[in-house]
Design a protein around this motif. Structure first.
Motif, mmCIF file in Angstrom:
data_model
loop_
_atom_site.group_PDB
_atom_site.id
_atom_site.type_symbol
_atom_site.label_atom_id
_atom_site.label_comp_id
_atom_site.label_asym_id
_atom_site.label_seq_id
_atom_site.Cartn_x
_atom_site.Cartn_y
_atom_site.Cartn_z
ATOM 1 N N HIS A 120 -16.031 -5.834 14.103
ATOM 2 C CA HIS A 120 -16.910 -4.836 14.182
ATOM 3 C C HIS A 120 -17.054 -4.511 15.315
ATOM 4 O O HIS A 120 -18.621 -3.608 15.238
ATOM 5 N N PRO B 251 -13.686 2.379 12.711
ATOM 6 C CA PRO B 251 -15.287 2.404 11.734
ATOM 7 C C PRO B 251 -14.756 2.254 10.398
ATOM 8 O O PRO B 251 -13.142 1.192 10.155
ATOM 9 N N ASN B 252 -15.412 1.607 9.144
ATOM 10 C CA ASN B 252 -14.714 1.297 8.235
ATOM 11 C C ASN B 252 -14.787 2.766 6.906
ATOM 12 O O ASN B 252 -13.778 3.486 7.491
ATOM 13 N N MET B 253 -13.231 1.689 6.396
ATOM 14 C CA MET B 253 -11.904 2.370 6.149
ATOM 15 C C MET B 253 -11.290 3.204 7.192
ATOM 16 O O MET B 253 -10.746 4.092 6.125
ATOM 17 N N ALA B 254 -11.597 2.674 7.681
ATOM 18 C CA ALA B 254 -10.242 3.225 9.132
ATOM 19 C C ALA B 254 -8.911 3.245 8.827
ATOM 20 O O ALA B 254 -7.638 3.846 8.719
ATOM 21 N N GLY B 255 -8.941 2.104 8.653
ATOM 22 C CA GLY B 255 -7.403 0.836 7.674
ATOM 23 C C GLY B 255 -6.949 -0.032 8.989
ATOM 24 O O GLY B 255 -5.649 -0.791 9.223
ATOM 25 N N LYS B 256 -7.856 -1.118 9.365
ATOM 26 C CA LYS B 256 -8.260 -2.271 10.239
ATOM 27 C C LYS B 256 -6.812 -3.088 9.524
ATOM 28 O O LYS B 256 -6.188 -3.336 9.650
ATOM 29 N N SER B 257 -7.975 -3.622 8.377
ATOM 30 C CA SER B 257 -7.300 -4.551 7.111
ATOM 31 C C SER B 257 -6.017 -4.293 7.001
ATOM 32 O O SER B 257 -5.199 -5.083 6.666
ATOM 33 N N ASN C 229 2.918 2.378 11.950
ATOM 34 C CA ASN C 229 1.763 2.490 12.373
ATOM 35 C C ASN C 229 2.719 1.471 13.048
ATOM 36 O O ASN C 229 3.241 0.452 12.954
ATOM 37 N N VAL D 282 0.665 -1.214 0.171
ATOM 38 C CA VAL D 282 -0.073 0.226 0.138
ATOM 39 C C VAL D 282 1.311 1.273 0.318
ATOM 40 O O VAL D 282 0.185 2.116 -0.559
ATOM 41 N N ASP E 266 2.703 9.920 2.569
ATOM 42 C CA ASP E 266 1.166 9.665 2.495
ATOM 43 C C ASP E 266 0.785 8.346 3.976
ATOM 44 O O ASP E 266 -0.167 8.214 4.566
ATOM 45 N N PHE E 267 1.985 7.781 2.982
ATOM 46 C CA PHE E 267 1.051 6.327 4.212
ATOM 47 C C PHE E 267 1.709 6.859 6.394
ATOM 48 O O PHE E 267 2.805 7.309 5.854
ATOM 49 N N VAL E 268 1.045 6.683 6.588
ATOM 50 C CA VAL E 268 0.682 6.626 8.044
ATOM 51 C C VAL E 268 1.326 5.501 8.745
ATOM 52 O O VAL E 268 0.594 4.594 8.589
ATOM 53 N N GLU F 85 -12.923 -9.360 10.348
ATOM 54 C CA GLU F 85 -13.811 -9.708 10.767
ATOM 55 C C GLU F 85 -14.717 -10.660 11.070
ATOM 56 O O GLU F 85 -15.198 -10.757 10.187
ATOM 57 N N ARG G 175 -5.834 7.282 10.290
ATOM 58 C CA ARG G 175 -5.009 6.071 10.119
ATOM 59 C C ARG G 175 -3.998 5.862 10.769
ATOM 60 O O ARG G 175 -3.174 5.086 10.971
HETATM 61 N N1 LIG Z 1 -1.379 3.550 7.244
HETATM 62 C C1 LIG Z 1 -1.920 3.802 6.706
HETATM 63 N N2 LIG Z 1 -1.857 5.421 5.678
HETATM 64 C C2 LIG Z 1 -2.352 5.852 5.178
HETATM 65 N N3 LIG Z 1 -4.193 4.800 3.968
HETATM 66 C C3 LIG Z 1 -3.918 4.159 4.939
HETATM 67 C C4 LIG Z 1 -3.381 3.199 5.720
HETATM 68 N N4 LIG Z 1 -4.446 2.447 5.908
HETATM 69 C C5 LIG Z 1 -5.552 2.336 5.076
HETATM 70 N N5 LIG Z 1 -5.124 3.931 4.042
HETATM 71 C C6 LIG Z 1 -5.849 3.434 3.639
HETATM 72 O O1 LIG Z 1 -7.498 3.008 3.566
HETATM 73 C C7 LIG Z 1 -7.807 2.335 2.614
HETATM 74 C C8 LIG Z 1 -9.044 1.163 4.143
HETATM 75 O O2 LIG Z 1 -7.909 0.616 4.551
HETATM 76 P P1 LIG Z 1 -8.653 -0.753 4.738
HETATM 77 O O3 LIG Z 1 -9.489 -1.449 3.955
HETATM 78 O O4 LIG Z 1 -7.484 -1.213 5.637
HETATM 79 O O5 LIG Z 1 -9.775 -0.339 5.692
HETATM 80 P P2 LIG Z 1 -10.750 -1.126 7.157
HETATM 81 O O6 LIG Z 1 -10.577 -0.524 8.574
HETATM 82 O O7 LIG Z 1 -10.356 -2.809 7.299
HETATM 83 O O8 LIG Z 1 -12.367 -0.571 6.040
HETATM 84 P P3 LIG Z 1 -13.520 -1.995 6.333
HETATM 85 O O9 LIG Z 1 -13.799 -1.914 8.459
HETATM 86 O O10 LIG Z 1 -14.257 -1.629 5.455
HETATM 87 O O11 LIG Z 1 -12.417 -3.236 6.233
HETATM 88 C C9 LIG Z 1 -7.054 1.777 2.419
HETATM 89 O O12 LIG Z 1 -7.139 1.313 1.257
HETATM 90 C C10 LIG Z 1 -5.984 2.483 1.975
HETATM 91 O O13 LIG Z 1 -5.775 3.085 1.202
#
Ligand SMILES: Nc1ncnc2c1ncn2[C@@H]1O[C@H](COP(=O)(O)OP(=O)(O)OP(=O)(O)O)[C@@H](O)[C@H]1O
Ligand SMILES: [Mg+2]
Length: 834
Positions: A735, A622-628, A606, A594, A602-604, A701, A767
């Motif tokens: 979740h 939340p969704n889209m927060a970056g868990k996966s 952790n 990624v 841009d990548f944060v 999940e 993130r």
């Molecule tokens: N550490 C990070 N720094 C910058 N961007 C990130 C980072 N982690 C994730 N992202 C961006 O956020 C998007 C969503 O991340 P991810 O799919 O991990 O979210 P999620 O929490 O698992 O969402 P969901 O709950 O919907 O499965 C990624 O496609 C990526 O582009």
């Protein structure tokens, strides 16, 4: 055979060849400039190749031109066919049947010459043999000569191996049933499970017997026992390897002279990546069209052999501290010596795919141009060795010792080969002047002949007074005197007419024929001699194959090590400290794939800590927060560390792991008759059965594929099981906020969440992984971001607030509560009425 009695001699020859082939093999039969398929083969081949089916004397046939044969073979093989090539073994002579012979049989695992062969990928054929409670496995890449063998304990390990090596063909004994091989309605066999595009072929069961297999291997390697290869105590491995090698040699008529050793697969020395994990982590191949695999993200190798080795390191990460640290030290060395590294890589770039070229030498398909490229590659060896010999680093010194220079061979090739020889041996032009006096003489004669022709032409013009008289050459009649019609009345009596065309007439004379005999005779003899010299050169190279292969192993390693140093420098990777205890400590880690898809910075990053006092991390957010992304990142960095590579982090300490498991996303397998939820539970069951305290488990999940309460209850119980029984290091993204309560009960379970800030009803993702759980999903806000129409969003908000305010929780009956042992989910889900 009665039916063959009335056949033409050519068709009799066809049947002779066909009779000795296994029934499923299509026969491509050379007729002049074409390879033809006949009868049923023609019907099948015409369909696959999209050719017009014709008939000759009632026999269906279709043909393909000789020069494009490899492409057509490739298509037939891709369609799952095996193809025998019956070639003409001599120049056709009028009135005589040409000698023909089957020169090779091409199957998916032996098709080393098609354009779809990926330079940086091995093409494996796998052998399989069950022996008591073991499964013998072996792999041959005939295009490079790599030969591996080992034995496994379970069918599960078999799938891990299949995903790891991605064989295109599997050879199994006749009459033995395997639980993972099924037969379709047409009787065609295929593999169950993760790799379906793999052909299964049955081979004689006697070839798999220990005596036969062992003696075939011993004879091939010219050794007295297989102890030296570590296979002394591995009967199942021997059975599978012996039969597989025999299959290539005897069934497919392949030359085996470039297979000079057998490497042992030692399952205990490998960090096992569960088959599902290999696919979902996209280590060597990506599942999406636009995405990148880990290999693609980190590959900086400059030779095809280096690329193939890097893939093997990724699919066979080591769990041996010594191996990993040795590689790390070499990478550190190259990082600290950037100029030497750059210099070496520039030389390596000039080394072509020697392993595949050597395989072609062994099979006899190498052409003069390729011989020249072998020479160019070998020329680089002294330069590489010269550069390395001044360096003082353990592994690098050993690799330097492994490089043999092949000076004699290079000298011979330099003397013999023209600088830019042609691809074909048909027209000569391969051998340099001065290499062979007899050849030079013949060439001189043919050059001389050309001068004679010019003189002859001039003389005849003067004698006849025909100024436009010309000497021409034609395949059928040879050299001719050409005169236009209007002038032909002036030609002398002794001219013999041979051809009359629209505007010209053509003649010969005894004198011209004499010159022709000399020219063509010497030219043909020169070509023949060049071909013989070329064969001798090939044999000289063939005799050096074992030594050059050893050299190439060192070159491949040097390529991978320097490429990983390049990567570490380019992307700012750090050297992880490897320890022999269950711990994963990563400071400011980044996701290697990624990160590369984003603008720099841009990548944060952790951090992660997993250890005896913090074994399970529950990640909410939340969704889209970056868990996966976060939990995969931990798996990828741990894996990468076990290959010896540096990793994208500021600092890291990684404990040696035995296995990595993942349960990520939906691996829908509807075609196999399994529902999404069933697949999810199958994969989770596998983890609970096999994960140990030295395993890393990534769960994304789990439980979401069913109703909320069912899913939550399962998730809760699964985490408890991982905690109490497996005791693995685990990351669980979820979740289900209710799971956060687990951390209150079990001290080594910790809650983390992905930080977000809310501003004006919108959500901003930071993130960043922070301590503590969160209980908000922001699903509706994310839906809004995704462009769900406003009125749907508004309606969803109303429903949500109604549900939140109207939620009436009920308590389970006392009976259910009593039946639960220990702390459980229910007190946290329902009002506690004591
Ligand atoms: N550490 C990070 N720094 C910058 N961007 C990130 C980072 N982690 C994730 N992202 C961006 O956020 C998007 C969503 O991340 P991810 O799919 O991990 O979210 P999620 O929490 O698992 O969402 P969901 O709950 O919907 O499965 C990624 O496609 C990526 O582009
Ligand atoms: Mg996710």
């Amino acid at each position: 055979m009665k039916e063959t009695e009335n056949l033409t001699p050519m068709m009799k020859q066809y049947w002779e060849a066909k009779r000795n082939l296994p029934p499923d093999v299509l026969l491509l039969f050379r007729l002049g400039d074409f390879f033809e398929l006949f009868l049923e083969d023609a019907k099948e081949g015409a369909k696959i190749l999209n050719l017009v089916l014709t008939q000759r004397q009632g026999v269906p046939m279709c043909g393909v031109p000789v020069e494009n044969i490899e492409g057509y073979i490739g298509k037939l093989v891709k369609a799952g066919k095996r193809v025998a090539i019956c070639d003409q073994m001599e120049q056709p002579k009028p009135g005589q049947l040409v000698k023909r012979q089957i020169v090779r049989i091409v199957s998916p695992g032996s098709n080393g010459y098609g354009s779809f062969l990926h330079p940086k990928e091995h093409q494996f054929c796998m052998g399989l043999f069950p022996w008591r409670n073991k499964l013998g496995i072996s792999f041959i890449d005939i295009t490079t000569g790599l030969f591996l063998a080992g034995q496994l304990d379970t069918d599960k390990e078999f799938f891990e191996m299949v995903v790891r090596y991605k064989p295109v063909e599997i050879i199994v004994p006749e009459g033995v049933d395997f639980p993972f091989i099924r037969r379709d309605a047409q009787g065609k066999e295929a593999l169950e499970g993760p790799v379906q595009d793999c052909f299964i072929h049955r081979y004689f069961s006697w070839a798999f017997s220990y005596e036969e297999a062992q003696s075939f291997l011993v004879n091939h390697f010219k050794v007295s026992s297989l102890e030296g290869y570590g296979l002394g105590e591995m009967p199942a491995a021997v059975c599978s390897a012996g039969a597989l090698l025999r299959y290539f040699g005897e069934e497919l008529h392949q030359s085996l002279s470039h297979i000079v050793k057998i490497l042992q697969i030692v399952p205990q020395h490998i960090l096992w990546i569960d088959a599902i994990a290999q696919k979902t982590l996209e280590i060597n191949h990506t599942q999406s069209k636009s995405g990148k695999s880990l290999f693609e993200a980190i590959d900086r190798t400059v030779t095809p052999g280096g690329g193939r080795l890097l893939r093997r390191w990724l699919s066979e990460p080591s769990n041996q501290l010594g191996v990993i640290e040795e590689r790390q030290q070499a990478i550190s060395f190259w990082l600290n010596n950037p100029n030497k590294r750059k210099e070496l890589r520039e030389i390596l770039e000039k080394i072509g795919d020697l392993e595949r070229l050597l395989s072609k030498v062994s099979q006899g398909y190498v052409n003069p141009r390729e011989l020249s490229s072998i020479k160019e590659s070998l020329r680089q060896l002294p330069v590489v060795k010269g550069l390395l010999s001044s360096l003082d680093e353990g592994l690098i010194c050993r690799l330097c010792e492994d490089i043999a220079l092949e000076n004699e061979l290079v000298e011979e090739l330099e003397k013999a080969l023209e600088e830019n020889p042609p691809f074909s041996t048909k027209e000569g032009g391969i051998i340099k002047k001065g290499y062979c006096p007899a050849l030079d003489e013949l060439k001189e004669m043919s050059e001389q002949g050309k001068k004679w022709l010019i003189d002859f032409e001039q003389k005849e013009r003067e004698k006849t007074g025909i100024k436009t008289l010309k000497i021409k050459y034609n395949q059928v009649f040879g050299y001719l005197i050409e005169v236009s019609h209007s002038q032909s009345k002036w030609v002398p009596q002794h001219y013999e007419r041979r051809q009359t065309l629209a505007n010209v007439e053509r003649f010969i004379t005894p004198e011209l024929k004499e010159i022709e005999l000399k020219i063509l005779g010497s030219k043909n003899r020169a070509i023949e001699l060049e071909q013989n010299l070329f064969e001798v050169l090939k044999e000289k190279i063939a005799s050096r194959i074992p030594s050059i292969q050893k050299t190439m192993e060192a070159i491949n390693k040097l390529d991978v090590l320097t490429s990983l140093a390049d990567l570490a420098q380019e992307r700012n990777y750090c050297k992880p400290t490897m320890v022999d205890e269950p711990v994963i400590e990563i400071e400011e880690g980044r996701h290697p794939i990624v990160e590369q898809c984003m603008a720099s910075g841009d990548f944060v990053p952790n951090s992660t800590y997993l250890g005896p006092d913090q074994r399970i991390l529950l990640i909410t957010g939340p969704n889209m927060a970056g868990k996966s992304t976060y939990i995969r990142q931990v798996a990828l960095l741990s894996l990468l560390a076990h290959t010896g590579s540096f990793i994208p982090a500021k600092k890291a300490k990684i404990g040696l792991l035995d296995r990595i498991f993942t349960r990520i996303g939906s691996n829908d397998d509807l075609a196999m008759g399994q529902s999404t939820f069933l697949v999810e539970m199958n994969e989770t069951a596998n983890i609970l059965h096999n994960a140990t305290s030295r395993s890393l488990v990534i769960l994304d999940e789990v439980g979401r594929g069913t109703s909320t309460f069912d899913g939550l209850s399962l998730a809760w119980a699964i985490v408890e099981e991982l905690y109490k029984t497996n005791r693995s290091l685990s990351l669980f993204a979820t979740h289900y906020h209710e799971l956060a309560k687990l951390a209150d009960i079990y001290p080594e379970i910790k809650n983390y969440s992905m930080a977000v800030v809310e501003s004006g009803g919108n959500v901003v993702f930071l993130r960043k992984v922070v301590k503590g759980s969160t209980d908000k999903s922001y699903g509706i806000q994310v839906a809004k971001l995704a462009g769900i129409p406003d009125r749907v969003i508004e309606k969803a908000k109303k429903i949500l607030s109604m549900m939140e305010s109207g939620q009436k929780k009920k308590s389970p009956s006392k009976k259910i509560k009593d039946s639960l042992d220990g702390p459980s989910l229910f007190p946290y889900l329902f009002d506690q009425e004591q």
